[in-house]
Write a protein that holds these residues in place. Structure first.
Motif, PDB file in Angstrom:
ATOM      1  N   ASP A 258      26.695  67.913  43.412  1.00 33.75           N
ATOM      2  CA  ASP A 258      25.841  67.450  42.194  1.00 33.75           C
ATOM      3  C   ASP A 258      25.510  68.611  41.235  1.00 33.75           C
ATOM      4  O   ASP A 258      25.056  68.475  40.360  1.00 33.75           O
ATOM      5  CB  ASP A 258      24.524  67.016  42.645  1.00 33.75           C
ATOM      6  CG  ASP A 258      24.679  65.707  43.557  1.00 33.75           C
ATOM      7  OD1 ASP A 258      25.532  65.039  43.307  1.00 33.75           O
ATOM      8  OD2 ASP A 258      23.821  65.430  44.307  1.00 33.75           O
ATOM      9  N   GLY A 259      26.308  69.806  41.587  1.00 34.21           N
ATOM     10  CA  GLY A 259      26.093  71.048  40.761  1.00 34.21           C
ATOM     11  C   GLY A 259      24.766  71.709  40.720  1.00 34.21           C
ATOM     12  O   GLY A 259      24.446  72.439  39.912  1.00 34.21           O
ATOM     13  N   ILE A 260      24.143  71.661  41.901  1.00 37.75           N
ATOM     14  CA  ILE A 260      22.717  72.298  41.990  1.00 37.75           C
ATOM     15  C   ILE A 260      23.039  73.538  42.397  1.00 37.75           C
ATOM     16  O   ILE A 260      22.677  74.810  42.353  1.00 37.75           O
ATOM     17  CB  ILE A 260      21.982  71.512  43.091  1.00 37.75           C
ATOM     18  CG1 ILE A 260      21.571  69.978  42.575  1.00 37.75           C
ATOM     19  CG2 ILE A 260      20.676  72.120  43.434  1.00 37.75           C
ATOM     20  CD1 ILE A 260      20.768  69.075  43.364  1.00 37.75           C
ATOM     21  N   TYR A 261      23.948  73.728  43.872  1.00 33.96           N
ATOM     22  CA  TYR A 261      24.329  74.854  44.521  1.00 33.96           C
ATOM     23  C   TYR A 261      25.580  75.480  43.901  1.00 33.96           C
ATOM     24  O   TYR A 261      26.711  75.179  44.354  1.00 33.96           O
ATOM     25  CB  TYR A 261      24.228  74.871  46.155  1.00 33.96           C
ATOM     26  CG  TYR A 261      22.801  74.346  46.544  1.00 33.96           C
ATOM     27  CD1 TYR A 261      21.850  74.792  46.185  1.00 33.96           C
ATOM     28  CD2 TYR A 261      23.186  73.243  47.476  1.00 33.96           C
ATOM     29  CE1 TYR A 261      20.733  74.484  46.938  1.00 33.96           C
ATOM     30  CE2 TYR A 261      21.798  72.701  47.878  1.00 33.96           C
ATOM     31  CZ  TYR A 261      20.562  73.372  47.527  1.00 33.96           C
ATOM     32  OH  TYR A 261      19.371  72.858  48.222  1.00 33.96           O
ATOM     33  N   ASP A 262      25.350  75.844  42.730  1.00 34.31           N
ATOM     34  CA  ASP A 262      26.885  76.230  41.895  1.00 34.31           C
ATOM     35  C   ASP A 262      27.452  77.435  42.178  1.00 34.31           C
ATOM     36  O   ASP A 262      28.430  77.885  41.498  1.00 34.31           O
ATOM     37  CB  ASP A 262      26.577  75.950  40.533  1.00 34.31           C
ATOM     38  CG  ASP A 262      25.226  76.673  39.999  1.00 34.31           C
ATOM     39  OD1 ASP A 262      24.481  77.256  40.764  1.00 34.31           O
ATOM     40  OD2 ASP A 262      24.816  76.984  38.553  1.00 34.31           O
ATOM     41  N   ILE A 335      14.166  82.438  40.334  1.00 30.70           N
ATOM     42  CA  ILE A 335      14.396  81.926  41.667  1.00 30.70           C
ATOM     43  C   ILE A 335      15.639  82.371  42.443  1.00 30.70           C
ATOM     44  O   ILE A 335      16.670  81.945  41.759  1.00 30.70           O
ATOM     45  CB  ILE A 335      13.939  80.417  41.735  1.00 30.70           C
ATOM     46  CG1 ILE A 335      12.767  80.353  40.792  1.00 30.70           C
ATOM     47  CG2 ILE A 335      13.970  79.840  43.159  1.00 30.70           C
ATOM     48  CD1 ILE A 335      12.607  78.674  40.592  1.00 30.70           C
ATOM     49  N   PHE A 336      15.785  82.744  43.568  1.00 31.97           N
ATOM     50  CA  PHE A 336      16.955  82.723  44.271  1.00 31.97           C
ATOM     51  C   PHE A 336      16.781  81.725  45.552  1.00 31.97           C
ATOM     52  O   PHE A 336      15.841  81.749  45.998  1.00 31.97           O
ATOM     53  CB  PHE A 336      17.221  84.403  44.670  1.00 31.97           C
ATOM     54  CG  PHE A 336      17.406  85.203  43.703  1.00 31.97           C
ATOM     55  CD1 PHE A 336      18.243  84.722  42.311  1.00 31.97           C
ATOM     56  CD2 PHE A 336      17.017  86.491  43.623  1.00 31.97           C
ATOM     57  CE1 PHE A 336      18.057  85.721  41.392  1.00 31.97           C
ATOM     58  CE2 PHE A 336      17.194  87.284  42.944  1.00 31.97           C
ATOM     59  CZ  PHE A 336      17.726  87.012  41.453  1.00 31.97           C
ATOM     60  N   TRP A 337      18.035  81.228  45.636  1.00 33.21           N
ATOM     61  CA  TRP A 337      18.326  80.439  46.882  1.00 33.21           C
ATOM     62  C   TRP A 337      19.239  80.952  47.916  1.00 33.21           C
ATOM     63  O   TRP A 337      20.536  81.398  47.406  1.00 33.21           O
ATOM     64  CB  TRP A 337      18.857  78.945  46.727  1.00 33.21           C
ATOM     65  CG  TRP A 337      17.741  78.119  46.298  1.00 33.21           C
ATOM     66  CD1 TRP A 337      17.323  77.248  46.551  1.00 33.21           C
ATOM     67  CD2 TRP A 337      17.195  78.188  44.643  1.00 33.21           C
ATOM     68  NE1 TRP A 337      16.186  76.564  46.025  1.00 33.21           N
ATOM     69  CE2 TRP A 337      16.525  77.041  44.639  1.00 33.21           C
ATOM     70  CE3 TRP A 337      17.622  78.675  43.456  1.00 33.21           C
ATOM     71  CZ2 TRP A 337      15.742  76.703  43.403  1.00 33.21           C
ATOM     72  CZ3 TRP A 337      17.089  78.376  42.191  1.00 33.21           C
ATOM     73  CH2 TRP A 337      16.198  77.578  42.031  1.00 33.21           C
ATOM     74  N   LEU A 345      24.209  83.962  48.452  1.00 33.61           N
ATOM     75  CA  LEU A 345      23.322  83.430  47.696  1.00 33.61           C
ATOM     76  C   LEU A 345      24.072  81.885  46.797  1.00 33.61           C
ATOM     77  O   LEU A 345      25.218  81.949  46.488  1.00 33.61           O
ATOM     78  CB  LEU A 345      23.385  84.537  46.334  1.00 33.61           C
ATOM     79  CG  LEU A 345      22.758  84.131  45.095  1.00 33.61           C
ATOM     80  CD1 LEU A 345      21.032  84.081  45.169  1.00 33.61           C
ATOM     81  CD2 LEU A 345      22.802  85.163  44.011  1.00 33.61           C
ATOM     82  N   ILE A 346      23.244  80.959  46.904  1.00 36.62           N
ATOM     83  CA  ILE A 346      23.992  79.610  46.656  1.00 36.62           C
ATOM     84  C   ILE A 346      23.487  79.291  45.331  1.00 36.62           C
ATOM     85  O   ILE A 346      24.128  78.397  44.560  1.00 36.62           O
ATOM     86  CB  ILE A 346      23.757  78.665  47.637  1.00 36.62           C
ATOM     87  CG1 ILE A 346      22.250  78.303  47.749  1.00 36.62           C
ATOM     88  CG2 ILE A 346      24.505  79.153  49.045  1.00 36.62           C
ATOM     89  CD1 ILE A 346      21.656  77.365  48.787  1.00 36.62           C
TER      90      ILE A 346
END
Length: 757
Positions: A258-262, A335-337, A345-346
């Motif tokens: 879905d392009g969230i964790y790009d 914000i970092f995931w 880092l995603i």
């Protein structure tokens, strides 16, 4: 990750104390220095009883009024603010599990040193499968399916048969303005029926959510008072905040598609797969789950190592903080995931990309039962009761041990006697042979016969616990010992409850400070991400002609500044007290003098009736209706109405003054405007003239309705007086006169005559 791990180590001792405190609350504690094996170790649930009573009071106060928050805006924006408030209430309690959120929020507010909640905007899609049973027809299948699919799925367009038989179809399914591919397949169910299977990706949720995080899952640097960024107006904020949660490999794959964790690369997937494990972390970070592990072990749940089919869980660290993104030596809020086990880092975003607001604010709500200056962790209700619980625990166990010694005392016997060297247990009525019972056996006399000290200590400790928690017999629905005379009247009872609610009211305000942050975040997210033509369910009691389902055409209309306030108190959750207060108000306000002076009218009396019926948890629409001339909406003055007309907008609301006075003011102001325009040789716009004429007609109708109501009241008065005159002519007492009182006792003859009559 290093910052997070260092901060976890700094709070480890504090977390261990919280773990012990929770064990006392649940009754999992053991005596530190037991006098003998098998001594008394009973749990008296004083902490649990008081904590549950406080939770119940706060929950009833929050849920007693919906919506729980009240918007404060300018008068011309009140209608939009009400829509925004109803929308948030619908999103929280209907689209989300609002009652469960409130219950968990209040529980952690009382049990933990602080409570955190996370408010993101969630848009989730799932692959849906829909099956329909259709009857077989004597026509070609491709013709039947072309008609049936279009009738059953009107949102589907561009239907295309993938084969000549018509068993495979494709199309475009339009949902919320976004086209999605949809596939159809036809199967034989039996000799008479067909099975039509439709498969497409649908949006299953699209809106803000509120998630209460466990205490150990939110990490914040010490000496921070709140999780918001450090700014001149918030100097004791947090430089950064980390929120940890468990995520599956499947969710990561869906997020990548879905392009969230790009930011996930092909090389990262091997690290992610190798680092996946069970739902319980196994990377040496057991300290993060200390409270969870304690609850599982004590309850008898022992989660083992991850199975092959369960190795799909990872720890997602969502990090909010300042970072120099563009190398200008100035930090921006980002914000970092990050996946903790794989150190990958995603995703990375600016804070205001996902969470709008000026100044920037992180989507975290935070509040404490008792705040501590300079710390993000405050004092919980359990910590307030901990010391007294320990004293009560020790006292009760000593009293039980004392009784055990009194019932089964220890003793001595002479070694040269005939008694065997073993533990002797005698039942009632048993005899044991010894040479000289009076000299061979001896039971020492211990000073434990009187338990008065223990009972006095227990009563004293319970009184102290009532003082620190403000939960006494009166709050439990009981009459305090020796205080029955103070509760003989409604006035004294209400006064005592009001005085006793001082500290609980302060606690309630702290709780609503956290809920206000949730409301503010929902409102900001709706202004940015809410889809057009959003439908919601209105809150509260509606009129018979009102449709409970509403629609928001343009979400930008709700992007207005709102100051959120709250109405509930601990006293107005008691319906009996509310009714008594309303009854007392009614006797003071509604009387002939108030009506003559104009301080009250039909609308005020209708509002009083509605509130009185609501206090009885009933629907006012079943018993009363609005009197003529009473309209809904905000109250506006004549000047505000004329100003809206001059701006080209219709006045929204009802007159604040008397309708006749309001009409005269509007006519006078409009006449002055027309005279000024004529003097300046300026033509008045036709739209303003039309708006003025429509509004004057609307107010004129209100004036006529008010006059009709006064005529009805006068007619009712004349009718009642005529009834009184008729009664006077028939031998009744004159209207308004009191019959003479009998000052002497009746004689025996009079009594006999009355009885015979």
């Amino acid at each position: 990750l290093e910052r997070v791990d260092d901060t976890i180590g700094e709070r480890q001792v504090w977390l261990d104390k919280q773990k012990e405190r929770y064990a006392k609350f649940r009754g999992w504690t053991q005596r530190e220095f037991p006098p003998w094996e098998g001594c008394a170790n009973h749990h008296y649930p004083a902490m649990m009883a008081n904590e549950l009573r406080v939770e119940a009071g706060l929950f009833n106060a929050v849920m007693g009024i919906r919506p729980m928050m009240e918007p404060k805006v300018r008068k011309d924006l009140q209608d939009k603010a009400k829509i925004a408030n109803d929308l948030i209430d619908y999103q929280l309690f209907v689209e989300g599990d609002g009652e469960q959120f409130v219950q968990k929020y209040i529980a952690q507010f009382c049990k933990d040193p602080c409570v955190f909640s996370f408010q993101p905007w969630v848009r989730h899609s799932s692959r849906l499968t829909d099956v329909r049973i259709l009857a077989k027809e004597d026509r070609p299948l491709i013709e039947v399916m072309a008609e049936q699919i279009q009738a059953l799925y009107p949102q589907a367009s561009e239907l295309t048969a993938e084969n000549e038989t018509g068993t495979r179809w494709t199309g475009v399914f339009t949902e919320d303005g976004r086209p999605r591919d949809i596939e159809f397949s036809v199967w034989d169910k039996d000799e008479q029926n067909l099975e039509l299977v439709a498969v497409w990706d649908a949006t299953t949720f699209d809106g803000p959510v509120a998630i209460v995080d466990d205490l150990e899952d939110v990490v914040c640097p010490v000496r921070s008072e709140n999780p918001q960024p450090v700014t001149p107006q918030n100097p004791k904020g947090a430089p950064w905040v980390a929120r940890m949660s468990r995520i599956t490999l499947d969710e990561l794959r869906r997020g990548e598609q879905d392009g969230i964790y790009d930011l996930i690369t092909a090389d990262d997937w091997k690290k992610l797969t190798d680092g996946a494990g069970g739902r319980k972390p196994t990377d040496g970070s057991e300290t993060d789950d200390a409270l969870k592990e304690q609850k599982e072990e004590t309850a008898g749940i022992e989660p083992g190592g991850p199975h092959d089919y369960d190795k799909q869980w990872l720890t997602l660290v969502q990090w909010f903080g300042g970072w120099d993104v563009d190398a200008d030596d100035l930090q921006e809020e980002v914000i970092f995931w990050v996946i903790r086990e794989a150190e990958v880092l995603i995703r990375a975003k600016h804070l205001t990309e996902l969470y709008p607001g000026a100044p920037p604010r992180r989507p975290l709500s935070h509040t404490c039962y008792i705040p501590v200056e300079g710390q993000i962790y405050g004092i919980s209700l359990l910590e307030v009761m901990e010391g007294l619980h320990d004293l009560l625990h020790v006292t009760l166990n000593q009293m039980t041990d004392n009784g055990e010694l009194a019932n089964r005392p220890f003793g001595f016997y002479r070694a040269s006697s005939g008694m065997k060297s073993e533990t002797i247990k005698l039942w009632p009525g048993d005899l044991y042979p010894v040479d000289n019972p009076q000299q061979d056996v001896s039971f020492p006399s211990l000073p434990h016969a009187d338990q008065t000290f223990g009972f006095n200590m227990v009563a004293l400790v319970k009184q102290f616990m009532d003082d620190v928690t403000q939960v006494g017999p009166l709050q439990r629905g009981q009459v305090p010992a020796g205080k029955a005379s103070a509760l003989r009247t409604v006035g004294t009872t209400t006064a005592l409850l009001q005085q006793g609610a001082a500290m609980p009211e302060q606690v309630l305000r702290r709780l609503f400070m956290g809920f206000r942050q949730v409301w503010e975040q929902f409102h900001l997210l709706n202004g940015r991400f809410l889809k057009k033509r959003k439908q919601y369910l209105a809150t509260g009691q509606l009129e018979e002609h009102e449709d409970p389902y509403r629609e928001i055409a343009d979400p930008q209309d709700l992007a207005i500044p709102i100051a959120w306030d709250w109405q509930p108190t601990l006293l107005n959750t008691n319906k009996g007290l509310v009714q008594q207060a309303l009854q007392a108000i009614g006797t003071v306000v509604f009387n002939p003098l108030s009506l003559q002076m104009g301080t009250m009218g039909p609308e005020q009396y209708y509002n009083w009736q509605s509130d009185y019926i609501k206090a009885a948890t009933l629907d006012p629409a079943r018993y009363v209706k609005k009197p003529p001339g009473v309209t809904s909406g905000p109250k506006i003055t004549a000047e505000e109405a004329v100003l809206a007309i001059l701006e080209g907008n219709p006045p929204i609301g009802s007159p604040m003054e008397d309708p006749q006075e309001h009409l005269a003011k509007v006519q006078q102001l409009m006449a002055e405007m027309e005279q000024k325009a004529a003097a300046d040789q300026v033509e008045v716009p036709a739209r303003q003239i039309g708006l003025a004429q429509a509004y004057i007609a609307q107010v004129t109708m209100l004036v006529q309705q008010a006059m009709q109501a006064q005529q009805l009241m006068a007619a009712a008065g004349e009718f009642s007086s005529s009834l009184g005159n008729q009664g006077e002519g028939q031998g009744g007492q004159p209207s308004g006169e009191v019959p003479p009182a009998q000052t002497e006792a009746p004689s025996q003859d009079e009594l006999a005559g009355a009885m015979s009559g």
